[in-house]
Every structure is written in structure tokens, then in C-alpha cells.
Design a protein around this motif. Structure first.
Motif, PDB file in Angstrom:
ATOM      1  N   ARG A 122      79.675  30.432   1.464  1.00 15.17           N
ATOM      2  CA  ARG A 122      79.243  29.565   2.570  1.00 15.17           C
ATOM      3  C   ARG A 122      78.300  30.275   3.541  1.00 15.17           C
ATOM      4  O   ARG A 122      77.463  29.633   4.165  1.00 15.17           O
ATOM      5  CB  ARG A 122      80.471  29.048   3.318  1.00 15.17           C
ATOM      6  N   ALA A 123      78.443  31.591   3.665  1.00 13.10           N
ATOM      7  CA  ALA A 123      77.641  32.313   4.643  1.00 13.10           C
ATOM      8  C   ALA A 123      76.324  32.828   4.073  1.00 13.10           C
ATOM      9  O   ALA A 123      75.326  32.916   4.793  1.00 13.10           O
ATOM     10  CB  ALA A 123      78.431  33.477   5.228  1.00 13.10           C
ATOM     11  N   ALA A 124      76.315  33.194   2.800  1.00 15.21           N
ATOM     12  CA  ALA A 124      75.101  33.719   2.173  1.00 15.21           C
ATOM     13  C   ALA A 124      74.250  32.570   1.633  1.00 15.21           C
ATOM     14  O   ALA A 124      74.760  31.475   1.383  1.00 15.21           O
ATOM     15  CB  ALA A 124      75.473  34.672   1.034  1.00 15.21           C
ATOM     16  N   PRO A 125      72.958  32.821   1.429  1.00 12.17           N
ATOM     17  CA  PRO A 125      72.135  31.815   0.740  1.00 12.17           C
ATOM     18  C   PRO A 125      72.636  31.659  -0.697  1.00 12.17           C
ATOM     19  O   PRO A 125      73.436  32.463  -1.174  1.00 12.17           O
ATOM     20  CB  PRO A 125      70.737  32.436   0.765  1.00 12.17           C
ATOM     21  N   PRO A 126      72.181  30.625  -1.410  1.00 14.22           N
ATOM     22  CA  PRO A 126      72.642  30.443  -2.801  1.00 14.22           C
ATOM     23  C   PRO A 126      72.414  31.707  -3.633  1.00 14.22           C
ATOM     24  O   PRO A 126      71.321  32.266  -3.663  1.00 14.22           O
ATOM     25  CB  PRO A 126      71.771  29.284  -3.299  1.00 14.22           C
ATOM     26  N   LEU A 127      73.472  32.152  -4.301  1.00 12.82           N
ATOM     27  CA  LEU A 127      73.437  33.393  -5.066  1.00 12.82           C
ATOM     28  C   LEU A 127      73.257  33.091  -6.549  1.00 12.82           C
ATOM     29  O   LEU A 127      73.922  32.205  -7.102  1.00 12.82           O
ATOM     30  CB  LEU A 127      74.725  34.182  -4.858  1.00 12.82           C
ATOM     31  N   ASP A 128      72.387  33.847  -7.195  1.00 12.34           N
ATOM     32  CA  ASP A 128      72.197  33.682  -8.636  1.00 12.34           C
ATOM     33  C   ASP A 128      73.355  34.277  -9.428  1.00 12.34           C
ATOM     34  O   ASP A 128      73.760  33.738 -10.465  1.00 12.34           O
ATOM     35  CB  ASP A 128      70.897  34.367  -9.078  1.00 12.34           C
ATOM     36  N   ARG A 129      73.885  35.388  -8.923  1.00 10.57           N
ATOM     37  CA  ARG A 129      74.856  36.143  -9.713  1.00 10.57           C
ATOM     38  C   ARG A 129      75.744  36.938  -8.761  1.00 10.57           C
ATOM     39  O   ARG A 129      75.257  37.482  -7.762  1.00 10.57           O
ATOM     40  CB  ARG A 129      74.097  37.081 -10.647  1.00 10.57           C
ATOM     41  N   VAL A 130      77.040  37.021  -9.073  1.00 14.58           N
ATOM     42  CA  VAL A 130      77.974  37.826  -8.280  1.00 14.58           C
ATOM     43  C   VAL A 130      78.719  38.760  -9.220  1.00 14.58           C
ATOM     44  O   VAL A 130      79.223  38.338 -10.267  1.00 14.58           O
ATOM     45  CB  VAL A 130      78.983  36.946  -7.510  1.00 14.58           C
ATOM     46  N   TYR A 131      78.796  40.043  -8.840  1.00 11.82           N
ATOM     47  CA  TYR A 131      79.502  41.065  -9.610  1.00 11.82           C
ATOM     48  C   TYR A 131      80.850  41.350  -8.956  1.00 11.82           C
ATOM     49  O   TYR A 131      80.917  41.598  -7.744  1.00 11.82           O
ATOM     50  CB  TYR A 131      78.669  42.344  -9.693  1.00 11.82           C
ATOM     51  N   VAL A 132      81.908  41.330  -9.789  1.00 14.94           N
ATOM     52  CA  VAL A 132      83.276  41.444  -9.290  1.00 14.94           C
ATOM     53  C   VAL A 132      84.061  42.435 -10.161  1.00 14.94           C
ATOM     54  O   VAL A 132      84.017  42.334 -11.382  1.00 14.94           O
ATOM     55  CB  VAL A 132      84.004  40.081  -9.344  1.00 14.94           C
ATOM     56  N   PRO A 133      84.795  43.379  -9.563  1.00 14.25           N
ATOM     57  CA  PRO A 133      85.629  44.272 -10.378  1.00 14.25           C
ATOM     58  C   PRO A 133      86.850  43.536 -10.904  1.00 14.25           C
ATOM     59  O   PRO A 133      87.333  42.579 -10.287  1.00 14.25           O
ATOM     60  CB  PRO A 133      86.033  45.370  -9.392  1.00 14.25           C
ATOM     61  N   ILE A 134      87.369  43.989 -12.043  1.00 15.46           N
ATOM     62  CA  ILE A 134      88.585  43.406 -12.612  1.00 15.46           C
ATOM     63  C   ILE A 134      89.636  44.490 -12.801  1.00 15.46           C
ATOM     64  O   ILE A 134      89.426  45.450 -13.545  1.00 15.46           O
ATOM     65  CB  ILE A 134      88.330  42.741 -13.981  1.00 15.46           C
ATOM     66  N   GLY A 135      90.771  44.319 -12.128  1.00 20.03           N
ATOM     67  CA  GLY A 135      91.957  45.111 -12.389  1.00 20.03           C
ATOM     68  C   GLY A 135      92.930  44.209 -13.137  1.00 20.03           C
ATOM     69  O   GLY A 135      92.860  44.047 -14.345  1.00 20.03           O
ATOM     70  N   LEU A 177      79.142  25.154  -7.363  1.00 19.98           N
ATOM     71  CA  LEU A 177      77.972  26.015  -7.455  1.00 19.98           C
ATOM     72  C   LEU A 177      77.705  26.425  -8.905  1.00 19.98           C
ATOM     73  O   LEU A 177      78.589  26.356  -9.756  1.00 19.98           O
ATOM     74  CB  LEU A 177      78.177  27.279  -6.597  1.00 19.98           C
ATOM     75  N   ALA A 178      76.487  26.887  -9.151  1.00 21.26           N
ATOM     76  CA  ALA A 178      76.095  27.323 -10.499  1.00 21.26           C
ATOM     77  C   ALA A 178      76.013  28.843 -10.605  1.00 21.26           C
ATOM     78  O   ALA A 178      75.506  29.368 -11.595  1.00 21.26           O
ATOM     79  CB  ALA A 178      74.750  26.710 -10.869  1.00 21.26           C
ATOM     80  N   THR A 179      76.493  29.561  -9.610  1.00 20.37           N
ATOM     81  CA  THR A 179      76.412  31.022  -9.578  1.00 20.37           C
ATOM     82  C   THR A 179      77.092  31.643 -10.795  1.00 20.37           C
ATOM     83  O   THR A 179      78.208  31.277 -11.153  1.00 20.37           O
ATOM     84  CB  THR A 179      77.076  31.558  -8.303  1.00 20.37           C
ATOM     85  N   GLU A 180      76.413  32.596 -11.413  1.00 19.91           N
ATOM     86  CA  GLU A 180      76.967  33.322 -12.548  1.00 19.91           C
ATOM     87  C   GLU A 180      77.912  34.405 -12.032  1.00 19.91           C
ATOM     88  O   GLU A 180      77.582  35.129 -11.087  1.00 19.91           O
ATOM     89  CB  GLU A 180      75.825  33.959 -13.332  1.00 19.91           C
ATOM     90  N   ILE A 181      79.091  34.511 -12.649  1.00 21.55           N
ATOM     91  CA  ILE A 181      80.076  35.516 -12.258  1.00 21.55           C
ATOM     92  C   ILE A 181      80.166  36.561 -13.362  1.00 21.55           C
ATOM     93  O   ILE A 181      80.382  36.223 -14.530  1.00 21.55           O
ATOM     94  CB  ILE A 181      81.468  34.891 -12.037  1.00 21.55           C
TER      95      ILE A 181
END
Length: 323
Positions: free
Chosen positions: A164-177, A194-198
Motif C-alpha cells: 500500500r505504501a510503495a508504488p506498484p512493484l514488479d517483483r518482491v524477494y522474500v526469504p524462506i525458513g 496485484l500481479a506482483t511476482e513473488i
């Protein structure tokens, strides 16, 4: 997984105890990449990690659904344990937390400070988890697993803030435990339409989530060998895999060298302190530099709880040796 109303309710609950964390566009990080990089600073949360949010929602749920329960028991490498102890003790409940032998000294101290009854057991997280789940009934405590719908609903609030705070994001990188973080990001993305790639990121020395994602079923691995202790999981969580297996674009593996370089880059570039798991997402972003040119990217710095001697080793160009 959740409706937007359900995530909004979690956001209200979390914000009553945990302030929103910043999401900042850092041109220092994007200049060499030719990309726009937004960092979600969960290292700025009250326990130094995103897990604090799930503690709020899980303990609220527990008090409503198990009103006579005297407390909780769980296992952790540190951040989940701080979250559960903080929320449980504040609610007047007992909090028993299992950690493996050789766990982070400073994370152990933090858990005790939040009121945890800390117990050491076994050589790694998965062994400690099995023991915690085994003794729960005998002690009359609620066994908090590493993955639970209420944990996901709570940690999804950081993604709701980010999107909600950032402009539309193309891709978000997330760590996985164990997977609550990436599942929370997927939940928020989907609830917002949203269509953001995770993209998930794991350590090369603990590749279970990546192998499971590729195979379409849980793949257990041998000893998890990485200094990024939040990623040191041998046995992926099936319920989490079902979500990120369907909702993530891919899961990358990065080496300890790459994670170490990302920690240094975050510190020198924006003076952010990230633990191994907290910097893994940025290591993944850098590993995909070519496809990220011209993109607007989100990177989750999920925590900053790294022991001081390890940080000194990293900043001097070395790599810590896991216990």
C-alpha cells in the motif's frame, strides 16, 4: 488464503502493539542494477524481526479459542521464539521455548528477556521442534508449530503495509525458513488483487524449500549448514509449500558467500543491519540482476538479529562458522 477484511482485522490488531515498519526506496541499492529498489525494514520491528506480528495474532487467537490454556511451547532459532514469548507473557501466559544446542547467544538472551523459559535440545531446529511438540501435552501447553494460519495472517500485515505504501512493484524477494513470511506476502498480494511476482530465497546449505518447490512435494535434506540460522530448516512445512508452491514464481538458492556479500552491501550502502536470513532476499535480488534491470523491486529485510562477533567477522570480509 485470507480475505482483505481478515487481513485488515489483523493489521488493526498488530498495530495496537507493533508500529508499522518503514518501506524505503534506496537509490544507493538500485543505481548499479538500473532498478528501483524498495526495502521493507522488518529489522526495525520491536523484536528486530517480522515474526513479532505473528505472535500478536496467534496469542490473541489462543486466548479466544483456548481460554483455559496456561501457556505455549514452541521451537525456534530465535525470532519466532522472541515473538511468541513477548506476546504470551504480555497476555499472562507461560512461554516455553526450545532451541538447538549452539543457538545464537544474543537471540537466546533476547528470548529470556521477553520471559521465555528457554530449553536447549538437539543439534538443529528440526530436532528441537520435534521435542517441543512431543512434550507439549505432558506439560499442558499449547504447541505452537512453526507454521499456523494465525502466524501467516499476522506476518501478512508487513506485506499489506509494503504494497500500500510503495508504488506498484514488479517483483518482491522474500526469504524462506518455515514459510510464514513468503506465504504472508502471497496472501497480501492476492487479497489486494496485484500481479506482483513473488520470488522465494533459501540458503544453498539448506535447500529444502527450493527442492520441494521444484519437485512439487516435500523434500527433506541432510544437515542444514548455513550461518543464516533463520533459513536452517531440514524439513519444509507441507502447508507452507502448498501455498508458495502455487503462489511464488520460483525459489532461488544463494550461497553463504552471496548472503555475506548482501549483509555487507546493506550495511555499507544504507547502514542497515541484517542477519543472514534478513539479507538472503537481497542476495537473491542481486543474483537476478540481469532480469531486474528497469524493474521496480521489493526486498524483505526480515530481521537484524545477528550476534555481534558474527557481524564483526562479516564486516571484516569473513564468513561465520555455524555451530
Amino acid at each position: 488464503m485470507f480475505t482483505l477484511d481478515e487481513l485488515e482485522a489483523a493489521l488493526d490488531l498488530v498495530h495496537a502493539q507493533v508500529p508499522p515498519t518503514p518501506q524505503i526506496h534506496w537509490p544507493q541499492l538500485g543505481a548499479d542494477l538500473g532498478a528501483e529498489v524498495w526495502v521493507k525494514h522488518e529489522n526495525a520491528a520491536p523484536t528486530g524481526a517480522f515474526k513479532v506480528r505473528g505472535g500478536v495474532t496467534l496469542i490473541d487467537w489462543l486466548r479466544r479459542t483456548h481460554p483455559d490454556c496456561p501457556g505455549i511451547i514452541t521451537a525456534t532459532r530465535g525470532n519466532h521464539g522472541q515473538s511468541q514469548a513477548r506476546a504470551a507473557v504480555a497476555a499472562g501466559l507461560r512461554a516455553v521455548v526450545y532451541v538447538p544446542h549452539g543457538n545464537s547467544v544474543e537471540k537466546n538472551a533476547a528470548m529470556r528477556a521477553f520471559g521465555a523459559e528457554l530449553r536447549e535440545h538437539g543439534p538443529d531446529f528440526d530436532t528441537a521442534r520435534e521435542e517441543a511438540m512431543r512434550v507439549a501435552a505432558a506439560e499442558g501447553l499449547y504447541a505452537v508449530p512453526p507454521f499456523h494460519p494465525e502466524l501467516v495472517r499476522g506476518v501478512a500485515t508487513y506485506a499489506l503495509e509494503l504494497f500500500r505504501a510503495a508504488p506498484p512493484l514488479d517483483r518482491v524477494y522474500v526469504p524462506i525458513g518455515c514459510g510464514s513470511g513468503i506465504c504472508g506476502v502471497i496472501a497480501a498480494r492476492d487479497a489486494l488483487g496485484l500481479a506482483t511476482e513473488i520470488v522465494g530465497v533459501v540458503a544453498e546449505g539448506a535447500p529444502g524449500a527450493a527442492l520441494s518447490f521444484a519437485a512439487g512435494h516435500v523434500v527433506e535434506t541432510g544437515p542444514a549448514h548455513t550461518f543464516a540460522d533463520g533459513l536452517a530448516v531440514r524439513v519444509p512445512v507441507p502447508e507452507a509449500l502448498a501455498i508458495y508452491g502455487a503462489g511464488a514464481a520460483r525459489v532461488l538458492t544463494v550461497s553463504d558467500d552471496q548472503i555475506a556479500a548482501a549483509i555487507r552491501a546493506l550495511f555499507s550502502g544504507i547502514h542497515a543491519v541484517a542477519e543472514g536470513a534478513g539479507a538472503a532476499a537481497y542476495a537473491g535480488l542481486l543474483a537476478e540482476a540481469e532480469i531486474n534491470r528497469g524493474k521496480r523491486l521489493g526486498v524483505i529485510v526480515s530481521g537484524g538479529n545477528i550476534d555481534s562477533p558474527w557481524m564483526a567477522t562479516l564486516l571484516s570480509g569473513g564468513i561465520p562458522t555455524p555451530g
